[in-house]
Design a protein around this motif. Structure first.
Motif, mmCIF file in Angstrom:
data_model
loop_
_atom_site.group_PDB
_atom_site.id
_atom_site.type_symbol
_atom_site.label_atom_id
_atom_site.label_comp_id
_atom_site.label_asym_id
_atom_site.label_seq_id
_atom_site.Cartn_x
_atom_site.Cartn_y
_atom_site.Cartn_z
ATOM 1 N N PHE A 152 23.748 -14.161 6.665
ATOM 2 C CA PHE A 152 23.974 -15.057 7.796
ATOM 3 C C PHE A 152 25.032 -14.552 8.764
ATOM 4 C CE2 PHE A 152 22.178 -17.522 4.337
ATOM 5 C CZ PHE A 152 21.043 -17.977 4.961
ATOM 6 N N ALA A 153 25.449 -13.287 8.594
ATOM 7 C CA ALA A 153 26.321 -12.668 9.596
ATOM 8 C C ALA A 153 25.478 -12.255 10.799
ATOM 9 C CB ALA A 153 27.046 -11.466 9.015
ATOM 10 N N THR A 154 26.136 -12.141 11.955
ATOM 11 C CA THR A 154 25.410 -11.854 13.188
ATOM 12 C C THR A 154 24.852 -10.438 13.234
ATOM 13 O OG1 THR A 154 27.009 -13.288 14.267
ATOM 14 C CG2 THR A 154 25.565 -12.011 15.683
ATOM 15 N N LEU A 196 30.242 -19.521 16.457
ATOM 16 C CA LEU A 196 29.944 -20.072 17.781
ATOM 17 C C LEU A 196 29.834 -18.996 18.851
ATOM 18 C CD1 LEU A 196 31.974 -23.392 18.058
ATOM 19 C CD2 LEU A 196 29.504 -23.100 18.147
ATOM 20 N N VAL A 197 30.610 -17.949 18.730
ATOM 21 C CA VAL A 197 30.536 -16.882 19.732
ATOM 22 C C VAL A 197 29.121 -16.302 19.774
ATOM 23 C CG1 VAL A 197 31.364 -14.590 20.379
ATOM 24 C CG2 VAL A 197 32.983 -16.317 19.579
ATOM 25 N N ALA A 198 28.575 -15.997 18.597
ATOM 26 C CA ALA A 198 27.236 -15.419 18.536
ATOM 27 C C ALA A 198 26.182 -16.429 18.986
ATOM 28 C CB ALA A 198 26.935 -14.951 17.114
ATOM 29 N N VAL A 199 26.283 -17.643 18.465
ATOM 30 C CA VAL A 199 25.281 -18.656 18.802
ATOM 31 C C VAL A 199 25.281 -18.943 20.303
ATOM 32 C CG1 VAL A 199 24.629 -21.071 18.484
ATOM 33 C CG2 VAL A 199 25.273 -19.687 16.505
ATOM 34 N N ARG A 223 22.398 -5.714 20.237
ATOM 35 C CA ARG A 223 21.054 -5.267 19.858
ATOM 36 C C ARG A 223 20.126 -6.474 19.698
ATOM 37 N NH1 ARG A 223 19.179 -4.056 14.540
ATOM 38 N NH2 ARG A 223 17.194 -2.969 14.581
ATOM 39 N N LEU A 224 20.637 -7.533 19.092
ATOM 40 C CA LEU A 224 19.826 -8.732 18.909
ATOM 41 C C LEU A 224 19.441 -9.343 20.257
ATOM 42 C CD1 LEU A 224 18.608 -10.537 16.720
ATOM 43 C CD2 LEU A 224 20.674 -11.930 16.828
ATOM 44 N N LEU A 225 20.381 -9.352 21.196
ATOM 45 C CA LEU A 225 20.078 -9.867 22.532
ATOM 46 C C LEU A 225 19.031 -8.999 23.226
ATOM 47 C CD1 LEU A 225 23.658 -10.894 23.677
ATOM 48 C CD2 LEU A 225 21.762 -12.438 23.161
ATOM 49 N N GLY A 226 19.057 -7.706 22.947
ATOM 50 C CA GLY A 226 18.022 -6.828 23.489
ATOM 51 C C GLY A 226 16.643 -7.180 22.954
ATOM 52 N N ARG A 227 16.579 -7.455 21.647
ATOM 53 C CA ARG A 227 15.303 -7.867 21.042
ATOM 54 C C ARG A 227 14.841 -9.201 21.627
ATOM 55 N NH1 ARG A 227 14.163 -6.025 15.966
ATOM 56 N NH2 ARG A 227 12.094 -6.872 16.386
ATOM 57 N N GLY A 257 13.574 -12.914 5.983
ATOM 58 C CA GLY A 257 12.957 -13.122 7.291
ATOM 59 C C GLY A 257 13.763 -12.562 8.434
ATOM 60 N N LEU A 258 13.260 -11.485 9.039
ATOM 61 C CA LEU A 258 13.935 -10.833 10.159
ATOM 62 C C LEU A 258 13.080 -10.959 11.424
ATOM 63 C CD1 LEU A 258 15.189 -7.576 8.372
ATOM 64 C CD2 LEU A 258 16.299 -9.821 8.498
ATOM 65 N N THR A 259 13.650 -10.519 12.554
ATOM 66 C CA THR A 259 12.951 -10.615 13.839
ATOM 67 C C THR A 259 11.700 -9.736 13.833
ATOM 68 O OG1 THR A 259 15.038 -10.993 14.972
ATOM 69 C CG2 THR A 259 13.185 -10.292 16.330
ATOM 70 N N PRO A 260 10.552 -10.315 14.172
ATOM 71 C CA PRO A 260 9.335 -9.509 14.228
ATOM 72 C C PRO A 260 9.310 -8.622 15.471
ATOM 73 C CG PRO A 260 8.870 -11.732 14.965
ATOM 74 C CD PRO A 260 10.306 -11.728 14.506
#
Length: 229
Positions: A67-69, A103-106, A74-78, A38-41
């Motif tokens: 479960f690595a970031t 925690l940094v990513a979350v 790029r994820l924040l852009g999505r 399951g990835l970001t749609p």
């Protein structure tokens, strides 16, 4: 009806979403690429589903299997694109190499959510220490749900952990709702419901023909009736 149990169904597209809502789903988890868990749609997929149904949608934030970031920028852009399209609930969870919450990513993601509700997903089932992970995340705004099977191998092995955590709901870190998912079967429901668990998550169980086939309205209705029994 406000105290009825939550039934969340994985949807890949608008067809899935319509069938799931018709079958009695309370909420959808939106993902793509179940082969990678399951990835970001795409923003367009979210928009099509949002236009097709009126129940809450929780959108997966994950770029690669595991479960690595990955590339957090790029994820924040999505995430920004999805927020612009109207997404207001999310699902994510990241671990570092030692199996502790990243925690940094979350916290970087939470900072962009403006208080939106979110689920920490089954990364908790791979955590080195579930209890310490819950305490690490306890004060983050918006965290209202843990999607968990109680064990990395699924609900069959996780029931004792689920029952223990359900009994601790008034302790710090244990207040978020437990959303049971991961190898969940209908025959698990009576003991889980009896213990006070009141939220359930299905993916393949809503698809009699597997992940290549759509969500089946009748299958979802069977789960709705069982959850409510």
């Amino acid at each position: 009806m406000s105290n009825r149990a939550v039934l969340e169904v994985i949807a890949l597209d608008a067809q899935d979403a319509v069938a799931a809502q018709a079958g009695g789903a309370d909420r959808l988890e939106l993902v793509t690429d179940m082969a990678a868990d399951g990835l970001t749609p795409a923003r367009e997929t979210f928009a099509a589903i949002r236009a097709a149904v009126d129940i809450p949608l929780r959108v997966m934030l994950r770029q690669e299997d595991g479960f690595a970031t990955g590339d957090i920028d790029r994820l924040l852009g999505r995430l920004g694109e999805l927020r612009e399209a109207g997404a207001d609930q999310f699902v994510f969870g990241f671990l570092d190499r030692e199996g502790h919450a990243d925690l940094v990513a979350v916290e970087r993601i939470v900072a962009e959510l403006d208080g939106c509700p979110w689920t920490f997903h089954r990364a908790i089932d791979r955590a080195t220490d579930r209890g310490s992970l819950r305490k690490q995340l306890a004060d983050l705004p918006g965290l209202d749900t843990y999607l968990t099977a109680g064990a990395a191998t699924g609900v069959d092995d996780g029931v004792p952990t689920l029952l223990d955590e359900a009994a601790r709901s008034d302790e710090p870190g244990y207040e978020p709702q437990i959303l049971v998912g991961g190898g969940l079967r209908l025959d698990h429901l009576p003991s889980l419901r009896a213990a006070g668990l009141d939220a359930f998550h299905i993916g393949g169980a809503a698809r009699p023909h597997g992940w290549t086939g759509p969500v089946d309205e009748a299958a979802v209705r069977t789960w709705r009736e069982a959850v409510d029994a």
